[in-house]
Write a protein that holds these residues in place. Structure first.
Motif, mmCIF file in Angstrom:
data_model
loop_
_atom_site.group_PDB
_atom_site.id
_atom_site.type_symbol
_atom_site.label_atom_id
_atom_site.label_comp_id
_atom_site.label_asym_id
_atom_site.label_seq_id
_atom_site.Cartn_x
_atom_site.Cartn_y
_atom_site.Cartn_z
ATOM 1 N N HIS A 63 55.060 -3.414 5.129
ATOM 2 C CA HIS A 63 56.069 -2.339 4.992
ATOM 3 C C HIS A 63 55.726 -1.072 5.763
ATOM 4 C CE1 HIS A 63 57.011 -4.929 1.546
ATOM 5 N NE2 HIS A 63 58.181 -4.347 1.489
ATOM 6 N N ASP A 64 54.607 -1.072 6.498
ATOM 7 C CA ASP A 64 54.235 0.091 7.308
ATOM 8 C C ASP A 64 54.144 1.378 6.475
ATOM 9 O OD1 ASP A 64 53.421 1.214 9.622
ATOM 10 O OD2 ASP A 64 55.417 1.404 10.530
ATOM 11 N N ILE A 65 53.562 1.268 5.276
ATOM 12 C CA ILE A 65 53.445 2.419 4.375
ATOM 13 C C ILE A 65 52.342 3.361 4.868
ATOM 14 C CG2 ILE A 65 52.881 3.108 1.988
ATOM 15 C CD1 ILE A 65 55.453 1.547 2.153
ATOM 16 N N ALA A 66 52.640 4.675 4.849
ATOM 17 C CA ALA A 66 51.640 5.661 5.277
ATOM 18 C C ALA A 66 50.701 5.997 4.114
ATOM 19 C CB ALA A 66 52.350 6.924 5.768
ATOM 20 N N PHE A 67 49.466 6.414 4.411
ATOM 21 C CA PHE A 67 48.554 6.949 3.391
ATOM 22 C C PHE A 67 49.048 8.331 2.976
ATOM 23 C CE2 PHE A 67 45.488 4.390 6.075
ATOM 24 C CZ PHE A 67 45.278 3.382 5.144
ATOM 25 N N PRO A 68 48.811 8.803 1.762
ATOM 26 C CA PRO A 68 48.226 8.078 0.639
ATOM 27 C C PRO A 68 49.314 7.391 -0.178
ATOM 28 C CG PRO A 68 48.479 10.380 0.034
ATOM 29 C CD PRO A 68 49.034 10.237 1.432
ATOM 30 N N TYR A 69 48.908 6.396 -0.984
ATOM 31 C CA TYR A 69 49.836 5.791 -1.949
ATOM 32 C C TYR A 69 49.048 5.382 -3.179
ATOM 33 C CZ TYR A 69 48.226 1.666 0.773
ATOM 34 O OH TYR A 69 47.483 0.728 1.445
ATOM 35 N N LEU A 70 49.790 5.210 -4.271
ATOM 36 C CA LEU A 70 49.131 4.751 -5.496
ATOM 37 C C LEU A 70 49.257 3.239 -5.549
ATOM 38 C CD1 LEU A 70 47.692 5.584 -8.166
ATOM 39 C CD2 LEU A 70 49.893 5.271 -9.282
ATOM 40 N N LEU A 71 48.131 2.578 -5.771
ATOM 41 C CA LEU A 71 48.093 1.114 -5.768
ATOM 42 C C LEU A 71 47.743 0.576 -7.146
ATOM 43 C CD1 LEU A 71 47.705 -1.671 -4.155
ATOM 44 C CD2 LEU A 71 45.287 -1.057 -4.141
ATOM 45 N N LEU A 72 48.533 -0.375 -7.614
ATOM 46 C CA LEU A 72 48.143 -1.168 -8.783
ATOM 47 C C LEU A 72 47.708 -2.521 -8.238
ATOM 48 C CD1 LEU A 72 47.993 -1.790 -11.860
ATOM 49 C CD2 LEU A 72 50.336 -2.645 -11.669
ATOM 50 N N LEU A 73 46.404 -2.791 -8.336
ATOM 51 C CA LEU A 73 45.861 -4.045 -7.817
ATOM 52 C C LEU A 73 45.544 -4.970 -8.982
ATOM 53 C CD1 LEU A 73 44.746 -5.728 -5.470
ATOM 54 C CD2 LEU A 73 42.582 -4.528 -5.735
#
Ligand code: KG4
Ligand code: ZN
Length: 344
Positions: A123-133
Motif C-alpha cells: 500500500h506504499d504507506i509512509a512512516f510512521p504508522y501504528l502496527l498491530l502484529l
C-alpha cells in the motif's frame, strides 16, 4: 533494485523476487501443512528437513518465474530469525552461499520486521504508522517510525493471539491449523452463547493476555462434555472469537490514542501477521480505527501469512539505506523487534 527473498523460519518454505518499484515478480510458498497435521502442530525437526529438501527448487522456480539470472540481482534477503532454529539455519545457509557465489549484498531480515514493513510493499504507506502484529508466536502493538525504528507499545504477557486461536481450536477438536478452522466454525455459531472473559479489560496500558480466555474455554468444554457436537463447537468458537476480538480491539484503541497524541496528523493503523486474515478481527479494527479518524490497512491474506515477498521487501528497505550484513551473522531463534538495528 531487485532482490531475492528467502523464508524458512516456521512451516512455510518460500522464495520470492521483488523490485523496489513494489513489483512482486515471483512469490513461491510451499506449505508443510500436510507433514505436520498428523502431530497437531509444527514439529521442528520435520520442518527443518523439509526446508532442506525444497529450498533449492523454490529459489530456482522463483528466479525462473521472475525471468532473471542471479547476476541481475541487487541483493539477497533472508529471514535470520526469530523462528525455529533448524529451519532458519537452512534459509540462512542457502542465502549466504548464494551471496558468496554471486558476490551480491546480503540482508539479514528479522521475520517480524518483514511482517511490519509489508504494508509499504502492498500500500506504499509512509512512516510512521501504528502496527498491530498478530502471528502464531507474537502479538504486539508497535509504533513503526522508520526502518529499524520500532517502538513496542504493547505485547502479550502470555500466549500469542494466533497461539490462543490454535489452542482453542484444539480444545474444540477442530483440524490443524486452528486459526482458519476456528474462524470457519465460528461463522455458524452464536457469539452470545457463552459469556467469556475479556482479558485486560479496564487495565491501563496496551499489553495483551490470552491464557485466561483459553482456560475459560477449557472449562466450558469440560462442562459440556467431550467431544462437543458441531453446533456446540460452533457456539464456543464464535464466543471465543468475539471475546478475543473485543479484547484486542480495545487494547488497540488505547494504543491509537497514545500514538495519535505523539504523531498528530498521522492516520494509518496497519494489521499484519497470520491472524490478520481473520475477518471478524479486521471488521472490529476497522471500526476502532474509523472512530478515531484512522484508516485500517491490511495486506492481502497471502502476504499476511508467511511468505518470502515480505522478506525480499524488507531486504530492499534495508539495502537501499546501506544496511547490508556480513556473511558471518548468526541465525537467531529469538530476536525481539526492539533489537533490530536501523538508521536512527
Ligand atoms: O504469521 P503467521 O503465518 O506465522 C507465524 O506465526 O509467524 O501466523 C500463523 C498464525 C497461526 O496461529 C494461525 O492459526 C493464525 O495465524 N491464523 C488465523 C487465521 N489465519 C491464520 N487466526 C485466526 N483467524 C484466521 N483466519
Ligand atoms: Zn510470520
Amino acid at each position: 533494485m531487485i532482490v531475492l527473498g528467502i523464508e524458512t523460519s516456521c512451516d512455510e518454505t518460500a522464495a520470492a523476487v521483488v523490485t523496489d518499484t513494489r513489483d512482486i515478480r515471483a512469490s513461491k510458498v510451499l506449505s508443510q501443512l500436510a507433514e505436520h497435521a498428523p502431530y497437531g502442530g509444527v514439529v521442528p525437526e520435520i520442518a527443518a528437513r523439509s526446508h532442506l529438501d525444497h529450498i533449492d527448487t523454490l529459489v530456482r522456480d522463483a528466479m525462473t518465474e521472475a525471468g532473471i539470472g542471479f547476476d541481475a540481482l541487487d541483493g539477497i534477503a533472508v529471514t535470520g530469525g526469530p523462528g525455529l532454529i533448524g529451519g532458519v539455519i537452512v534459509g540462512v545457509m542457502t542465502a549466504k552461499t548464494l551471496a558468496q557465489v554471486t558476490g551480491k549484498p546480503l540482508s539479514n531480515v528479522n521475520h517480524l520486521e518483514a511482517h511490519a514493513l509489508t504494508c509499504r510493499l502492498t500500500h506504499d504507506i509512509a512512516f510512521p504508522y501504528l502496527l498491530l502484529l498478530v502471528t502464531g508466536g507474537h502479538s504486539q502493538l508497535v509504533a513503526v517510525e522508520g526502518v529499524g525504528r520500532y517502538r513496542v507499545m504493547g505485547t502479550t504477557i502470555d500466549d500469542a493471539m494466533g497461539e490462543a486461536f490454535d489452542k482453542t481450536a484444539k480444545l474444540l477438536g477442530l483440524p490443524y491449523p486452528g486459526g482458519p478452522a476456528l474462524e470457519r466454525a465460528a461463522a455458524t455459531g452464536d457469539p452470545a452463547r457463552h459469556a467469556l472473559p475479556r482479558p485486560m479489560l479496564g487495565k491501563p496500558g496496551c499489553d495483551f493476555s490470552f491464557s485466561g480466555l483459553k482456560t475459560a474455554v477449557a472449562q466450558v468444554v469440560d462442562r459440556l462434555g467431550h467431544p462437543s457436537n458441531e453446533k456446540e463447537a460452533a457456539d464456543i468458537a464464535a464466543s471465543f472469537q468475539a471475546a478475543i476480538t473485543e479484547s484486542v480491539a480495545r487494547r488497540t484503541r488505547t494504543a491509537l490514542q497514545t500514538f495519535a497524541a505523539a504523531h498528530p496528523g498521522v492516520r494509518h493503523l496497519v494489521v499484519a501477521g497470520g491472524v490478520a486474515a481473520n475477518r471478524t478481527l479486521r471488521a472490529a479494527l476497522a471500526e476502532v480505527a474509523g472512530a478515531q479518524g484512522f484508516t485500517l490497512v491490511a495486506p492481502p491474506a497471502a502476504l499476511c501469512s508467511d511468505n518470502a515477498a515480505m522478506v525480499a521487501w524488507a531486504g530492499i528497505e534495508r539495502l537501499r539505506l546501506g544496511l547490508a550484513d556480513p556473511l558471518d551473522f548468526r541465525p537467531r531463534p529469538r530476536w525481539p523487534l526492539g533489537e533490530v538495528a536501523g538508521v536512527q
